[in-house]
Design a protein around this motif. Structure first.
Motif, PDB file in Angstrom:
ATOM      1  N   ASP A   1       6.267  -2.701  -4.136  1.00  0.00           N
ATOM      2  CA  ASP A   1       4.986  -2.340  -4.753  1.00  0.00           C
ATOM      3  C   ASP A   1       4.835  -0.825  -4.813  1.00  0.00           C
ATOM      4  O   ASP A   1       4.453  -0.263  -5.843  1.00  0.00           O
ATOM      5  N   LEU A   2       5.117  -0.170  -3.706  1.00  0.00           N
ATOM      6  CA  LEU A   2       4.960   1.289  -3.620  1.00  0.00           C
ATOM      7  C   LEU A   2       5.822   1.996  -4.661  1.00  0.00           C
ATOM      8  O   LEU A   2       5.346   2.901  -5.349  1.00  0.00           O
ATOM      9  N   LYS A   3       7.054   1.568  -4.799  1.00  0.00           N
ATOM     10  CA  LYS A   3       7.961   2.187  -5.775  1.00  0.00           C
ATOM     11  C   LYS A   3       7.476   1.951  -7.200  1.00  0.00           C
ATOM     12  O   LYS A   3       7.435   2.873  -8.019  1.00  0.00           O
ATOM     13  N   ARG A   4       7.109   0.699  -7.504  1.00  0.00           N
ATOM     14  CA  ARG A   4       6.689   0.324  -8.855  1.00  0.00           C
ATOM     15  C   ARG A   4       5.395   1.038  -9.242  1.00  0.00           C
ATOM     16  O   ARG A   4       5.302   1.618 -10.329  1.00  0.00           O
ATOM     17  N   ILE A   5       4.396   1.013  -8.374  1.00  0.00           N
ATOM     18  CA  ILE A   5       3.090   1.587  -8.709  1.00  0.00           C
ATOM     19  C   ILE A   5       3.156   3.107  -8.767  1.00  0.00           C
ATOM     20  O   ILE A   5       2.610   3.727  -9.688  1.00  0.00           O
ATOM     21  N   SER A   6       3.839   3.723  -7.809  1.00  0.00           N
ATOM     22  CA  SER A   6       3.927   5.191  -7.820  1.00  0.00           C
ATOM     23  C   SER A   6       4.682   5.675  -9.058  1.00  0.00           C
ATOM     24  O   SER A   6       4.290   6.671  -9.679  1.00  0.00           O
ATOM     25  N   ALA A   7       5.743   4.962  -9.465  1.00  0.00           N
ATOM     26  CA  ALA A   7       6.477   5.332 -10.683  1.00  0.00           C
ATOM     27  C   ALA A   7       5.561   5.197 -11.904  1.00  0.00           C
ATOM     28  O   ALA A   7       5.545   6.065 -12.778  1.00  0.00           O
ATOM     29  N   HIS A   8       4.792   4.124 -11.949  1.00  0.00           N
ATOM     30  CA  HIS A   8       3.844   3.901 -13.047  1.00  0.00           C
ATOM     31  C   HIS A   8       2.831   5.045 -13.136  1.00  0.00           C
ATOM     32  O   HIS A   8       2.431   5.443 -14.227  1.00  0.00           O
TER      33      HIS A   8
ATOM     34  N   ARG B   1       0.346  -4.212 -10.476  1.00  0.00           N
ATOM     35  CA  ARG B   1      -0.436  -4.420  -9.255  1.00  0.00           C
ATOM     36  C   ARG B   1       0.434  -4.936  -8.106  1.00  0.00           C
ATOM     37  O   ARG B   1       1.502  -5.508  -8.343  1.00  0.00           O
ATOM     38  N   PRO B   2      -0.038  -4.777  -6.873  1.00  0.00           N
ATOM     39  CA  PRO B   2       0.723  -5.272  -5.725  1.00  0.00           C
ATOM     40  C   PRO B   2       0.960  -6.781  -5.815  1.00  0.00           C
ATOM     41  O   PRO B   2       0.123  -7.517  -6.355  1.00  0.00           O
ATOM     42  N   ALA B   3       2.069  -7.223  -5.274  1.00  0.00           N
ATOM     43  CA  ALA B   3       2.396  -8.655  -5.267  1.00  0.00           C
ATOM     44  C   ALA B   3       1.296  -9.455  -4.576  1.00  0.00           C
ATOM     45  O   ALA B   3       0.995 -10.585  -4.971  1.00  0.00           O
ATOM     46  N   ASP B   4       0.699  -8.880  -3.547  1.00  0.00           N
ATOM     47  CA  ASP B   4      -0.391  -9.537  -2.829  1.00  0.00           C
ATOM     48  C   ASP B   4      -1.546  -9.846  -3.779  1.00  0.00           C
ATOM     49  O   ASP B   4      -2.152 -10.914  -3.711  1.00  0.00           O
TER      50      ASP B   4
END
Length: 176
Positions: free
Chosen positions: A76-83, A128-131
């Motif tokens: 999540d951190l990698k995906r969202i921060s890259a976005h 968004r986070p998987a959660d």
């Protein structure tokens, strides 16, 4: 959801009142499911979940985003921060804190910083986070293993409350 289906807007005041009046009975029911592990539950939950989503409109609620924080996985951190065009460290520093007890990255603020309070929509919905994507975890392959999650979520999520009520109404079918 079919075109003929019109989920109802969520009245949070009514939801909170309903939860307060039923919480002890519903928690006991969920504990009974955990302890007795009824056989027919996994077959029943997908149809109940479908009924729930025909009745509940999440966008009129967003109580999960207003009162809870997702946990952020490394993915999540990698995906969202890259976005967002940020490094993972910069993202964590700006938006999150590390919960030492549970060893989870969580939102610093509530409501969630990514919730548009006017529309109740998530500004990072696509990433968004998987959660968040799995919330409220109504229908899992081993439903009985999620009763502890439902015990927590019934106080925050009208869809979870509705699901547990439907399970309780169908309990004659699952406790044979």
């Amino acid at each position: 959801m079919s075109a003929s289906t019109n989920p109802k807007a969520v009245n949070l005041r009514k939801f909170r009142k309903q939860y307060q009046s039923e919480k002890i009975k519903l928690r006991r029911f969920l504990t009974k499911i955990e302890n007795e592990r009824p056989r027919g539950l996994d077959k029943l939950t997908p149809s109940l979940e479908k009924q729930v989503w025909e009745e509940v409109d999440c966008l009129t609620c967003a109580n999960c985003c207003k009162t809870m924080s997702p946990t952020f996985t490394n993915a999540d951190l990698k995906r969202i921060s890259a976005h967002m065009g940020m490094s993972v460290d910069a993202f964590k520093e700006k938006w999150l804190f590390f919960d030492k007890k549970d060893k989870d990255w969580m939102n610093v603020t509530q409501p969630c910083q990514f919730l548009d309070k006017k529309s109740n929509m998530c500004s990072i919905y696509e990433v968004r986070p998987a959660d968040c994507a799995g919330f409220p975890h109504l229908s899992k392959k081993k439903a009985v293993d999620y009763m502890h999650v439902h015990k927590q979520n019934i106080q925050y999520c009208p869809a979870t409350l509705k699901m547990v009520e439907k399970m309780k109404a169908a309990s004659g079918d699952i406790f044979k």
